[in-house]
Design an enzyme around this catalytic site. Structure first.
Site, short mmCIF file in Angstrom:
data_model
loop_
_atom_site.label_atom_id
_atom_site.label_comp_id
_atom_site.label_asym_id
_atom_site.label_seq_id
_atom_site.Cartn_x
_atom_site.Cartn_y
_atom_site.Cartn_z
N SER A 94 -3.09 -1.29 -2.76
CA SER A 94 -3.63 -2.65 -2.77
C SER A 94 -4.49 -2.88 -1.53
O SER A 94 -5.44 -2.13 -1.29
CB SER A 94 -2.48 -3.66 -2.87
OG SER A 94 -2.97 -4.96 -3.08
N ASP A 122 -4.55 1.65 -6.62
CA ASP A 122 -5.03 0.37 -7.13
C ASP A 122 -5.60 -0.51 -6.00
O ASP A 122 -5.07 -1.58 -5.69
CB ASP A 122 -3.93 -0.39 -7.88
CG ASP A 122 -4.50 -1.19 -9.06
OD1 ASP A 122 -5.53 -0.77 -9.62
OD2 ASP A 122 -3.91 -2.21 -9.43
N HIS A 185 -0.08 -3.65 -11.27
CA HIS A 185 -0.60 -3.34 -9.93
C HIS A 185 0.32 -2.36 -9.22
O HIS A 185 -0.14 -1.47 -8.49
CB HIS A 185 -0.72 -4.65 -9.15
CG HIS A 185 -1.53 -4.56 -7.90
ND1 HIS A 185 -2.71 -3.86 -7.79
CD2 HIS A 185 -1.34 -5.14 -6.67
CE1 HIS A 185 -3.21 -3.99 -6.57
NE2 HIS A 185 -2.38 -4.75 -5.86
#
Length: 249
Positions: A94, A122, A185
Site C-alpha cells: 500500500s 498493491d 487490498h
C-alpha cells in the site's frame, strides 16, 4: 540496529514497510512475513514502523511517504558499511510500496548504488496518479521492480508501475472470496507471504498476457513464471493468473 548481536551481517536483508494505519505491534502483515522468513532462516527480516507518520488523514499520510523513504535511505547508507547492496530487498504494501520506492531513489542519489529488487504489494492509488505531486513507486527505483495488484483501480493502482506487474484474478477490484476492497487490498501481501514459506515458491504461476479473458481463452502461449518470492528477475511486462490462496496459509 545494524550493530545488534541479533543482526547477522553474513545474511541478506529484507525490509518491509507496511501501509496506512498499520503498526508494528498490531499487524498481521508483519507477523506473517516474519514467520515466513524465519522459516527460511537465511535473511535478516526488518519491519519499518512508519505508523506515527501514516496514522493520520490519508492525504497527509501519502505526502509523508517521500520523507519516510528518505529517512530509510539514510539508514541504508549505514547498512551498506556492513552488507553489500546486492543483499538488500525492499518490500512495501500500500503506502509502504511508495515508501520503499522513495528509499530506493534516495539511496541512488546518496550513494550512486541501486537496490537490486523492490517488491510493491498493491501500491496505493489515491494521491499517486499521473500529473499529481507524488510519483510513488516506479520502475528504476531498483534494478528490478515487481508488483502484485490485488485491488486495482480502488485502493491500489491499476496501471503497471514495475518491470513486471502481476494481476491475480485480472483487473477486477475484488479478488475471489473477497467482499470488500480492504480484503482485496490485503490479498497482495497474503499472496507474497505464502510464497516465502519453503516449498510454496511456485504456488502462484502466471503467464504474460494482455487480459484475464485472453488467458482463459488460452490465447497467451508464453511460459508460466512464479509470482512472489521466486519471480525471475529478468522478465518484463504484465502477467495474469487465476490461482487462489492455499487454505493452509
Amino acid at each position: 540496529m545494524w550493530k545488534s548481536p541479533l543482526f547477522d551481517v553474513k545474511k541478506k536483508v529484507v525490509i518491509l514497510a507496511t501501509g496506512w494505519t498499520t503498526t508494528v505491534n498490531g499487524s498481521d502483515t508483519i507477523e506473517v512475513f516474519s514467520k515466513a522468513y524465519n522459516c527460511r532462516g537465511d535473511v535478516n527480516f526488518v519491519a519499518v514502523d512508519a505508523a506515527r507518520f501514516v496514522d493520520t488523514l490519508y492525504t497527509w499520510s501519502a505526502f509523508n511517504t517521500e520523507e519516510i523513504g528518505e529517512n530509510i535511505a539514510l539508514g541504508l547508507v549505514k547498512l551498506l558499511d556492513l552488507v553489500p547492496v546486492e543483499n538488500i530487498h525492499l518490500i512495501g504494501h500500500s503506502l509502504g510500496a511508495h515508501i520503499v520506492g522513495s528509499a530506493g531513489r534516495h539511496l541512488q542519489h546518496l550513494t550512486n548504488q541501486t537496490i537490486p529488487r523492490i517488491t510493491g504489494l498493491d501500491p496505493a492509488k489515491p494521491c499517486f496518479n499521473e500529473g499529481e505531486a507524488l510519483s510513488g513507486l516506479m520502475r528504476g527505483d531498483a534494478h528490478f521492480v515487481d508488483v502484485i495488484h490485488s485491488n486495482p483501480g480502488v485502493l491500489g493502482k491499476r496501471d503497471p508501475v514495475g518491470d513486471v506487474d502481476f494481476y491475480p484474478g485480472g483487473m477486477s477490484p475484488l479478488a475471489a472470496g473477497c467482499f470488500s476492497v480492504t480484503c482485496a487490498h490485503a490479498r497482495s501481501w497474503e499472496y507474497f507471504a505464502e510464497t516465502v514459506f519453503p516449498g510454496n515458491e511456485r504456488n502462484f504461476m502466471a503467464t504474460r498476457c494482455n487480459s484475464i479473458s485472453r488467458l482463459r481463452d488460452f490465447r497467451c502461449p508464453g511460459d508460466e513464471v512464479p509470482m512472489g518470492y521466486a519471480v525471475p528477475q529478468n522478465i518484463k511486462g504484465n502477467y495474469f493468473l487465476e490461482k487462489e490462496l492455499e487454505e493452509s496459509s
